[in-house]
Design a protein around this motif. Sequence first.
Motif, PDB file in Angstrom:
ATOM      1  N   LEU A  83       0.827  -1.215   0.000  1.00 50.33           N
ATOM      2  CA  LEU A  83       0.000   0.000   0.000  1.00 50.33           C
ATOM      3  C   LEU A  83       0.855   1.256   0.000  1.00 50.33           C
ATOM      4  CD1 LEU A  83      -2.781  -1.025   2.536  1.00 50.33           C
ATOM      5  CD2 LEU A  83      -3.043  -0.722   0.065  1.00 50.33           C
ATOM      6  N   LEU A  84       1.904   1.276   0.805  1.00 53.73           N
ATOM      7  CA  LEU A  84       2.781   2.448   0.859  1.00 53.73           C
ATOM      8  C   LEU A  84       3.487   2.691  -0.474  1.00 53.73           C
ATOM      9  CD1 LEU A  84       4.324   2.033   4.432  1.00 53.73           C
ATOM     10  CD2 LEU A  84       2.663   3.752   3.676  1.00 53.73           C
ATOM     11  N   LYS A  85       3.931   1.622  -1.121  1.00 56.54           N
ATOM     12  CA  LYS A  85       4.591   1.762  -2.430  1.00 56.54           C
ATOM     13  C   LYS A  85       3.614   2.256  -3.485  1.00 56.54           C
ATOM     14  CE  LYS A  85       8.325  -1.502  -1.706  1.00 56.54           C
ATOM     15  NZ  LYS A  85       8.900  -2.813  -2.029  1.00 56.54           N
ATOM     16  N   PHE A  86       2.397   1.726  -3.476  1.00 52.79           N
ATOM     17  CA  PHE A  86       1.386   2.180  -4.437  1.00 52.79           C
ATOM     18  C   PHE A  86       1.073   3.653  -4.199  1.00 52.79           C
ATOM     19  CE2 PHE A  86      -2.881   3.090  -5.824  1.00 52.79           C
ATOM     20  CZ  PHE A  86      -2.872   2.603  -7.121  1.00 52.79           C
ATOM     21  N   GLU A  87       0.851   4.022  -2.947  1.00 54.87           N
ATOM     22  CA  GLU A  87       0.530   5.415  -2.612  1.00 54.87           C
ATOM     23  C   GLU A  87       1.646   6.356  -3.054  1.00 54.87           C
ATOM     24  OE1 GLU A  87      -0.575   8.217   1.247  1.00 54.87           O
ATOM     25  OE2 GLU A  87      -0.261   6.068   1.534  1.00 54.87           O
ATOM     26  N   ALA A  88       2.877   5.989  -2.807  1.00 54.54           N
ATOM     27  CA  ALA A  88       4.010   6.829  -3.211  1.00 54.54           C
ATOM     28  C   ALA A  88       4.052   6.994  -4.727  1.00 54.54           C
ATOM     29  CB  ALA A  88       5.319   6.231  -2.698  1.00 54.54           C
ATOM     30  N   ALA A  89       3.753   5.929  -5.448  1.00 55.22           N
ATOM     31  CA  ALA A  89       3.776   5.999  -6.916  1.00 55.22           C
ATOM     32  C   ALA A  89       2.682   6.913  -7.451  1.00 55.22           C
ATOM     33  CB  ALA A  89       3.638   4.593  -7.507  1.00 55.22           C
ATOM     34  N   VAL A  90       1.437   6.757  -6.963  1.00 55.54           N
ATOM     35  CA  VAL A  90       0.342   7.564  -7.522  1.00 55.54           C
ATOM     36  C   VAL A  90       0.420   9.020  -7.090  1.00 55.54           C
ATOM     37  CG1 VAL A  90      -1.219   5.608  -7.898  1.00 55.54           C
ATOM     38  CG2 VAL A  90      -1.380   6.923  -5.790  1.00 55.54           C
ATOM     39  N   ARG A  91       1.108   9.304  -5.992  1.00 62.66           N
ATOM     40  CA  ARG A  91       1.313  10.710  -5.601  1.00 62.66           C
ATOM     41  C   ARG A  91       2.093  11.475  -6.677  1.00 62.66           C
ATOM     42  NH1 ARG A  91       0.148  12.493  -0.598  1.00 62.66           N
ATOM     43  NH2 ARG A  91      -0.348  10.934   0.986  1.00 62.66           N
ATOM     44  N   GLN A  92       2.848  10.758  -7.477  1.00 60.68           N
ATOM     45  CA  GLN A  92       3.661  11.386  -8.526  1.00 60.68           C
ATOM     46  C   GLN A  92       2.853  11.714  -9.783  1.00 60.68           C
ATOM     47  OE1 GLN A  92       6.883  12.143  -7.646  1.00 60.68           O
ATOM     48  NE2 GLN A  92       6.133  11.316  -5.714  1.00 60.68           N
ATOM     49  N   PHE A  93       1.621  11.232  -9.870  1.00 64.91           N
ATOM     50  CA  PHE A  93       0.807  11.415 -11.076  1.00 64.91           C
ATOM     51  C   PHE A  93      -0.140  12.599 -10.892  1.00 64.91           C
ATOM     52  CE2 PHE A  93       0.976   6.500 -11.364  1.00 64.91           C
ATOM     53  CZ  PHE A  93       2.276   6.550 -11.837  1.00 64.91           C
ATOM     54  N   ASP A  94       0.098  13.684 -11.613  1.00 60.57           N
ATOM     55  CA  ASP A  94      -0.748  14.876 -11.508  1.00 60.57           C
ATOM     56  C   ASP A  94      -2.198  14.600 -11.905  1.00 60.57           C
ATOM     57  OD1 ASP A  94       1.434  16.339 -10.704  1.00 60.57           O
ATOM     58  OD2 ASP A  94       1.805  17.202 -12.683  1.00 60.57           O
ATOM     59  N   GLN A  95      -2.417  13.616 -12.732  1.00 61.70           N
ATOM     60  CA  GLN A  95      -3.772  13.297 -13.190  1.00 61.70           C
ATOM     61  C   GLN A  95      -4.641  12.706 -12.086  1.00 61.70           C
ATOM     62  OE1 GLN A  95      -0.900  12.213 -14.559  1.00 61.70           O
ATOM     63  NE2 GLN A  95      -0.991  12.253 -16.783  1.00 61.70           N
ATOM     64  N   VAL A  96      -4.012  12.142 -11.053  1.00 64.13           N
ATOM     65  CA  VAL A  96      -4.757  11.543  -9.933  1.00 64.13           C
ATOM     66  C   VAL A  96      -5.131  12.656  -8.963  1.00 64.13           C
ATOM     67  CG1 VAL A  96      -4.695   9.919  -8.005  1.00 64.13           C
ATOM     68  CG2 VAL A  96      -3.636   9.304 -10.194  1.00 64.13           C
ATOM     69  N   MET A  97      -6.422  12.959  -8.912  1.00 63.38           N
ATOM     70  CA  MET A  97      -6.920  14.027  -8.056  1.00 63.38           C
ATOM     71  C   MET A  97      -7.224  13.535  -6.644  1.00 63.38           C
ATOM     72  SD  MET A  97      -6.600  16.407 -10.130  1.00 63.38           S
ATOM     73  CE  MET A  97      -7.211  17.699  -9.080  1.00 63.38           C
ATOM     74  N   GLU A  98      -7.669  12.279  -6.542  1.00 59.98           N
ATOM     75  CA  GLU A  98      -7.992  11.686  -5.248  1.00 59.98           C
ATOM     76  C   GLU A  98      -7.648  10.210  -5.306  1.00 59.98           C
ATOM     77  OE1 GLU A  98     -11.935  13.051  -3.594  1.00 59.98           O
ATOM     78  OE2 GLU A  98     -12.052  13.903  -5.615  1.00 59.98           O
ATOM     79  N   CYS A  99      -7.255   9.665  -4.157  1.00 59.27           N
ATOM     80  CA  CYS A  99      -6.922   8.251  -4.049  1.00 59.27           C
ATOM     81  C   CYS A  99      -7.433   7.761  -2.705  1.00 59.27           C
ATOM     82  CB  CYS A  99      -5.412   8.053  -4.167  1.00 59.27           C
ATOM     83  SG  CYS A  99      -4.867   6.343  -3.965  1.00 59.27           S
ATOM     84  N   TYR A 100      -8.275   6.750  -2.721  1.00 59.50           N
ATOM     85  CA  TYR A 100      -8.896   6.232  -1.502  1.00 59.50           C
ATOM     86  C   TYR A 100      -8.577   4.748  -1.330  1.00 59.50           C
ATOM     87  CZ  TYR A 100     -11.799  10.414  -1.879  1.00 59.50           C
ATOM     88  OH  TYR A 100     -12.238  11.702  -1.970  1.00 59.50           O
ATOM     89  N   LEU A 101      -8.260   4.348  -0.103  1.00 62.77           N
ATOM     90  CA  LEU A 101      -8.168   2.947   0.265  1.00 62.77           C
ATOM     91  C   LEU A 101      -9.586   2.499   0.578  1.00 62.77           C
ATOM     92  CD1 LEU A 101      -6.407   0.485   0.966  1.00 62.77           C
ATOM     93  CD2 LEU A 101      -6.215   1.421   3.297  1.00 62.77           C
ATOM     94  N   MET A 102     -10.025   1.408  -0.037  1.00 58.57           N
ATOM     95  CA  MET A 102     -11.423   0.992   0.034  1.00 58.57           C
ATOM     96  C   MET A 102     -11.572  -0.372   0.689  1.00 58.57           C
ATOM     97  SD  MET A 102     -12.828   3.549  -1.609  1.00 58.57           S
ATOM     98  CE  MET A 102     -14.478   2.967  -1.982  1.00 58.57           C
ATOM     99  N   THR A 103     -12.816  -0.666   1.072  1.00 52.72           N
ATOM    100  CA  THR A 103     -13.178  -2.021   1.469  1.00 52.72           C
ATOM    101  C   THR A 103     -13.828  -2.675   0.253  1.00 52.72           C
ATOM    102  OG1 THR A 103     -15.383  -1.367   2.207  1.00 52.72           O
ATOM    103  CG2 THR A 103     -13.618  -1.301   3.854  1.00 52.72           C
ATOM    104  N   GLY A 104     -14.036  -3.975   0.324  1.00 51.32           N
ATOM    105  CA  GLY A 104     -14.721  -4.657  -0.772  1.00 51.32           C
ATOM    106  C   GLY A 104     -13.759  -5.292  -1.754  1.00 51.32           C
ATOM    107  N   THR A 105     -14.233  -5.506  -2.969  1.00 45.20           N
ATOM    108  CA  THR A 105     -13.451  -6.242  -3.959  1.00 45.20           C
ATOM    109  C   THR A 105     -12.333  -5.420  -4.582  1.00 45.20           C
ATOM    110  OG1 THR A 105     -15.014  -5.662  -5.705  1.00 45.20           O
ATOM    111  CG2 THR A 105     -15.374  -7.758  -4.551  1.00 45.20           C
ATOM    112  N   ARG A 106     -12.428  -4.119  -4.524  1.00 45.33           N
ATOM    113  CA  ARG A 106     -11.363  -3.259  -5.052  1.00 45.33           C
ATOM    114  C   ARG A 106     -10.637  -2.616  -3.883  1.00 45.33           C
ATOM    115  NH1 ARG A 106     -10.729  -5.441  -9.819  1.00 45.33           N
ATOM    116  NH2 ARG A 106     -12.711  -5.602 -10.867  1.00 45.33           N
TER     117      ARG A 106
END
Length: 161
Positions: A83-106
Amino acid sequence: MVKNMDSLDVKIISALQRDGRMTMAELSEEVGLSPTPCARRVANLEKAGVIVGYGARVDQSKLGLPVTIFVAVELERQSRDALLKFEAAVRQFDQVMECYLMTGTRDILLRVVAASLSDFDDFLEKRLMCVPGIRNTRSSFTLRTMVQRSALPGRRGGTNP
């Protein structure tokens, strides 16, 4: 929730959510306080982390980014390190406006903006899918925004402005 917030604090928060550019004199008049105690309350709300910043709401279409896409991401592993590696990677993408950790299948839900479908395809292929640890993604394109708020509702069960 921050303790010791009263109805005046809630009124201040509500007013600043509607118009973060109002002067302290305008704010104090709206909430019924003199400017000095009002400024002190605003400073206390900032110090407590209730007010975390001020900014302009911008029409993304007028900046050439009319496409909004929600991308559900399933990770290969749900470990803390993954999770930390994924979060660090998507923080670098200007196109990603929001990123949420979810419950469920995704595991993750992203809100992404793009200039066009081909721009999003380029982002997906050359950026997002290059992030290690992604099992699969599922994208949903918005047709139009039906409700969008920037102001949080008043407290439930407490004093509302």
